[in-house]
Write a protein that holds these residues in place. Sequence first.
Motif, mmCIF file in Angstrom:
data_model
loop_
_atom_site.group_PDB
_atom_site.id
_atom_site.type_symbol
_atom_site.label_atom_id
_atom_site.label_comp_id
_atom_site.label_asym_id
_atom_site.label_seq_id
_atom_site.Cartn_x
_atom_site.Cartn_y
_atom_site.Cartn_z
ATOM 1 N N PRO A 13 37.647 20.152 16.875
ATOM 2 C CA PRO A 13 36.546 20.056 17.837
ATOM 3 C C PRO A 13 36.568 21.205 18.836
ATOM 4 O O PRO A 13 37.626 21.595 19.340
ATOM 5 N N GLY A 14 35.373 21.747 19.087
ATOM 6 C CA GLY A 14 35.265 22.845 20.044
ATOM 7 C C GLY A 14 35.584 24.203 19.456
ATOM 8 O O GLY A 14 35.690 25.186 20.199
ATOM 9 N N GLY A 15 35.694 24.302 18.128
ATOM 10 C CA GLY A 15 36.006 25.581 17.501
ATOM 11 C C GLY A 15 34.789 26.473 17.376
ATOM 12 O O GLY A 15 33.692 26.143 17.846
ATOM 13 N N ARG A 19 44.737 29.615 10.743
ATOM 14 C CA ARG A 19 44.279 30.952 11.135
ATOM 15 C C ARG A 19 42.852 31.202 10.675
ATOM 16 O O ARG A 19 42.411 32.326 10.562
ATOM 17 N N GLY A 20 42.120 30.121 10.427
ATOM 18 C CA GLY A 20 40.712 30.252 10.076
ATOM 19 C C GLY A 20 40.494 30.666 8.633
ATOM 20 O O GLY A 20 41.434 30.956 7.888
ATOM 21 N N ALA A 21 39.224 30.679 8.260
ATOM 22 C CA ALA A 21 38.850 31.059 6.894
ATOM 23 C C ALA A 21 37.503 31.760 6.930
ATOM 24 O O ALA A 21 36.703 31.568 7.849
ATOM 25 N N GLU A 22 37.275 32.594 5.915
ATOM 26 C CA GLU A 22 35.993 33.292 5.800
ATOM 27 C C GLU A 22 35.545 33.248 4.344
ATOM 28 O O GLU A 22 36.327 33.533 3.434
ATOM 29 N N GLY A 40 25.572 36.579 -8.619
ATOM 30 C CA GLY A 40 26.342 36.966 -7.449
ATOM 31 C C GLY A 40 27.765 36.455 -7.516
ATOM 32 O O GLY A 40 28.274 36.056 -8.561
ATOM 33 N N SER A 41 28.431 36.455 -6.368
ATOM 34 C CA SER A 41 29.828 36.003 -6.295
ATOM 35 C C SER A 41 30.066 35.303 -4.976
ATOM 36 O O SER A 41 29.352 35.527 -3.987
ATOM 37 N N LEU A 42 31.063 34.431 -4.973
ATOM 38 C CA LEU A 42 31.486 33.741 -3.757
ATOM 39 C C LEU A 42 32.998 33.804 -3.696
ATOM 40 O O LEU A 42 33.686 33.358 -4.617
ATOM 41 N N THR A 43 33.528 34.382 -2.637
ATOM 42 C CA THR A 43 34.978 34.526 -2.492
ATOM 43 C C THR A 43 35.416 33.967 -1.145
ATOM 44 O O THR A 43 34.618 33.865 -0.202
ATOM 45 N N GLY A 44 36.686 33.599 -1.073
ATOM 46 C CA GLY A 44 37.254 33.078 0.161
ATOM 47 C C GLY A 44 38.415 33.930 0.631
ATOM 48 O O GLY A 44 39.095 34.578 -0.174
ATOM 49 N N HIS A 45 38.648 33.934 1.929
ATOM 50 C CA HIS A 45 39.784 34.667 2.508
ATOM 51 C C HIS A 45 40.328 33.888 3.695
ATOM 52 O O HIS A 45 39.565 33.299 4.471
ATOM 53 N N SER A 46 41.632 33.899 3.811
ATOM 54 C CA SER A 46 42.272 33.279 4.972
ATOM 55 C C SER A 46 43.623 33.941 5.189
ATOM 56 O O SER A 46 44.304 34.317 4.227
ATOM 57 N N ASP A 47 43.985 34.102 6.454
ATOM 58 C CA ASP A 47 45.305 34.654 6.783
ATOM 59 C C ASP A 47 46.392 33.591 6.768
ATOM 60 O O ASP A 47 47.545 33.885 7.070
ATOM 61 N N GLY A 48 46.032 32.356 6.426
ATOM 62 C CA GLY A 48 47.031 31.299 6.322
ATOM 63 C C GLY A 48 46.672 30.081 7.135
ATOM 64 O O GLY A 48 45.596 29.993 7.743
ATOM 65 N N GLU A 49 47.585 29.104 7.136
ATOM 66 C CA GLU A 49 47.366 27.844 7.835
ATOM 67 C C GLU A 49 47.058 28.073 9.311
ATOM 68 O O GLU A 49 47.717 28.890 9.983
ATOM 69 N N ARG A 88 41.488 25.299 10.372
ATOM 70 C CA ARG A 88 42.830 25.083 9.844
ATOM 71 C C ARG A 88 43.251 26.098 8.803
ATOM 72 O O ARG A 88 44.422 26.167 8.442
ATOM 73 N N GLY A 89 42.337 26.918 8.311
ATOM 74 C CA GLY A 89 42.710 27.961 7.369
ATOM 75 C C GLY A 89 43.029 27.426 5.988
ATOM 76 O O GLY A 89 42.920 26.229 5.703
ATOM 77 N N ILE A 90 43.459 28.337 5.105
ATOM 78 C CA ILE A 90 43.734 27.993 3.711
ATOM 79 C C ILE A 90 45.051 28.641 3.310
ATOM 80 O O ILE A 90 45.274 29.835 3.571
ATOM 81 N N ASP A 91 45.897 27.858 2.677
ATOM 82 C CA ASP A 91 47.140 28.411 2.128
ATOM 83 C C ASP A 91 46.782 29.474 1.084
ATOM 84 O O ASP A 91 45.924 29.245 0.231
ATOM 85 N N PRO A 92 47.433 30.652 1.123
ATOM 86 C CA PRO A 92 47.099 31.708 0.144
ATOM 87 C C PRO A 92 47.176 31.238 -1.303
ATOM 88 O O PRO A 92 46.405 31.692 -2.145
ATOM 89 N N ASP A 93 48.100 30.308 -1.599
ATOM 90 C CA ASP A 93 48.220 29.818 -2.975
ATOM 91 C C ASP A 93 47.011 28.991 -3.414
ATOM 92 O O ASP A 93 46.818 28.745 -4.606
#
Length: 639
Positions: free
Chosen positions: A400-402, A479-482, A468-477, A424-429
């Motif tokens: 909340p509030g992010g 640390r957010g996601a894009e 097209g394509s859809l990809t995900g990126h995250s620096d880890g738990e 909460r981000g995404i684990d690289p694995d």
Amino acid sequence: MAIEPLIDPRLYQLLVEQVKDYALFVLDPAGRIVSWNAGAQRIKGYAPEEILGRHFSVFYPPEAVRRGWPEEELRLATREGRFEDEGWRVRKDGTQFWASVVITALREEDGKLLGFAKITRDLTERKLHEEALRQAEERFRLLVEGVVDYAIYMLDPDGIITSWNAGAERITGYPRDEVLGRHFSCFYPDEDIEAGRPWEELARARREGRAEDESWRVRKDGGRFWGRVVVNAVHDAEGRLRGFAKVTQDLSERRHLQDLEKAARNVNEFIATLAHELRNPLAPIRSAVEVMSKLAPGDPAHAPLRETIDRQSGQLARIVDDMIDISRITRGGLSMSHVPVDLAEALRRALETAAPLIEAGRHRLEVDLAPEPLMVEGDVYRLTQLIANLLNNAARYTPPGGSIRVSARREHGSALVKVRDDGRGIDPDLLERIFDMFVQGRSPIERVGSGLGVGLALARRIAELHRGSLTGHSDGENRGAEFTLRIPLLAAGRAAQSPPAQAAAAAVVPKRVLIVDDNVDAATTLELLLRSLGHQTRTVHDGAQALRVSPEFRPDIVLLDIGMPGLNGYEVARRLRALERGRPLRIVAVTGWDQESDRMRAHESGFDLHLVKPVDPEILTRLLGGSESDGESNGRTVH
């Protein structure tokens, strides 16, 4: 003044006579032996008195003598001054040895040929060692070439294929003559070649001596297999890189079993999640109905209870839509229109869809849209669904509030949409697994209210159907996601074409509607809705009743369930068509069956339209409110 020799000539004679490692002897111009040393006796087995005066051809195997090879050696030595050779020679006892032979022509100062000096060395031990090594190499070569379970082949330092075995041909489909001389990158998917993975693999093997990998590889026919690859750098005695030894194993079957096990786990989790997601809205619906039954008809408390039922039934409808999309993805039946679409418009609609969830989380939303249209070819409703899924994910997985940031811009001939959160981000694995069906990256107990886990799988499939394509990126738990959506932009000429205009809504014309459904509650609520819209209705609960009532009621439209006991909807539709007798009649399937085979069978049975429960009241209103020609084409499912 004459120069005295430093060494007495008799020492040279002793040297020649007593050397035992070399056979040193002299031949006259005809090839007869005129001198003999200790080495000659040791190597060839003849004492001087046994051999002097004999022709040197006595040392040659019979086949060499027959073809005149001893005389040819002397002729070449006479002409060129020196002759050198290696070959089999014969001892006195008849055994053969491998000899290194040098014959030098001896001439006087005036050029007259005096004879020949012949030096022979016994290289049998070396020859046997070389032969043993050759045989070992041959056996190894035959072993490697005969292996069919592994692709074993050599590369030169640049990655060019220089050898090929039966296993390589079986696994990749390339015969030897089609692959030798090609670069080994021909076994890699296009995306790996673009990323430079073949060259990275060789660089790692060159640097570390060995490189291992498991990933998709490509056969000659374009099919893919899951390969385990080991590459070893091969160096010579001086440490120079001579190339690479490459071993590839086809693990597609193992990968398939692992995928099946993973799918089974995912499905089990999905069933548990589905049960939970269904119970969540059912509980307040049943509670609201129970309370409403105890309230007086005019009690003000009815309004919020009706709103509760409306919200929660809407959630149930979304769950059913997710399940329908699961079926479509699984069978490859996710269809869509292909018309010019402004991607920014789809993004604006998606923001409206996701607004309640974003507001409920009190998130800060930042939107950065390109000032110009981003025209792509596709389906605005599916693109809206894709982006809304990304926004809903960001809202769900951000505390909340992010913050959530959405941007859309033009880049290198493509429309680029990015959805970024600080959640909460995404684990690289898990970055690739989250696009699998039913995967959410959390245990079921943590997924309360998070849906069925099909949103990202559906979103990626929609992106792919738009080229097209859809990809995900995250620096880890934590640390957010894009998530980044990329779709090719339309050429200027195509983009200028406007999508077809929607037909204007026709005036509402009251219809006579026959409702046929064995589910009494479903039939009753549908009848109440249609009557509230001004239509005349008749309701029956089985196929036989429908056939009896239809000639008397003479409906304009029949809303017909398919899955009924006794006469099913398909049979009822066929018989209603036979009873038409010139009167126009629209038969519409209102059913929970939504497989491709169901739609085809409905069309063949005489249905004009195939609607899937729960039917959107707006679609039903539009269908019944327009003219006879209004609505969708035969057999098409409408949600």
